[in-house]
Scaffold this active site. Sequence first.
Site: not given
Length: 500
Positions: A117-118, A340, A257, A337
């Site tokens: 859109t920009l 992983h 930004h 975890e």
Amino acid sequence: MSKYSKEIIIGVIPVILVFLAFLEFNIFPFIMMAALIAALLFIVRPKMNIPAKGEAPGSKLRKPAPMSFDEIGGQDRAKNELKEALEFIIKHEEIKKFGIRPLKGILLTGPPGTGKTLMAKAAASYTNSVFVGASGSEFVEMYVGVGASRIREMFKKAKAAAQKENKDSAIVFIDEIDVIGGKRDGGQHREYDQTLNQLLTEMDGIHTSESPRILIVAATNRKEMLDPALLRPGRFDRHIQVDLPDKKGRLHILNIHAKNKPLAESVNLEKIAEESFQFSGAQLESLMNEAAIYAMRDNNEFIEQKHLTLAIDKVMMGEKTDRETSKEERERVAYHELGHAIMAEVVTPGAVSQVSLSPRGPALGYVRHNPQQDQYLYTKEYLEQRIMIALGGAVAEEMFYGNRSTGSRNDFEQALNLVKMMIDSGLTSLGIVDRDMVTQEELMKANSVILEELTERTRETLEAYRAVFIQSLSILIKEEVLSGDQFRSLLAMLKQKSTA
């Protein structure tokens, strides 16, 4: 109020008036009052900006703030391709010498949040054109013919606005064009078909030699759903892919930004660009915004590196939650975890940045990985390693509890997607195949063989590091966070003991 209230009222009022006339009641004052109200609405409607029936809400002239291509980061290739297409509008007299037909339509495709859109708004500023924008959903109505009339109205508005402002061209932008431009399957969606047919007619009716010239720019993240009649040359002549930015592009977006934000001198945006692999422009903007929020919460004068690191986790997984978990559940999450983390460190040394038990979003824990080089081509070995990392959590639970939990659901989805990629890329025992030409049973068998083999390899690997699980568990439960350096030191100690 029901969506049919207006139709009911319009149908009931004449019946009441006829009934009153039948009773010899004087209905003339009621008729005059209705005429007066209608006249007042007709006068007030334009001032209140209320769209008339059949008029596209998006066809109202939108005057976006001036935007240049320099304000859009991370899309150099797409911007250059779009600028080249826009030159046909700017240099229309020159292109006549070569017999070039100006483009009628430009289709911007790519994932959400990449700046489509920009780019359309920047195109209007670049060509000094009127910008008329609408979303595809604004043309969808339950009444047959309304969407088609709104398409006609939008093109009329674009021409009228360009003439009023003495401009030579107008850009008509349709966002989410897949809503009205989907493939026609011969079904009963007559309203959708009529709206699409009208759009095709309007595009065919664009005469590139006329003034003002009309250029249609459309955006979608589902190009494969569009009707072939829209995509052919002479309608959408250029298809420009607006991809997720690479590391250089992400750094450019972060710098854009960061202009209005007080960053500490120690902030390294290049590292943040590395860690935000596969972030879209919208996610990067959110990252900088969330980092500023974290700095404000800490009453800091400047945004520091830790705030940006926290913001990455926030954008990826959501905000930290206050969910209370039992001791048994925390231990299970810790083992999960660590499974992983150990697999990630084994297949890619130095991969783990942090193992955390802090609940964030829907996750009860997570492993943060160190930034890796951007990679777009994957070998069979690489994909198998990614699958083994995804399976590490479930295998670790089986090792210590003898069963799995629902915490592995997202891991399995990731593993299945990677297996699908392997099959579609011809990296399995099926060879090079078309998925539509292989039976479901064959696909399921190949899928099971791959996952079972990799699950067994993952189990063999993790069993060799059972001592690391036990040593890491107490630290992780107590501190809730295990840094990558701490984790690697435990692995190194185990290796020294095993070789001694």
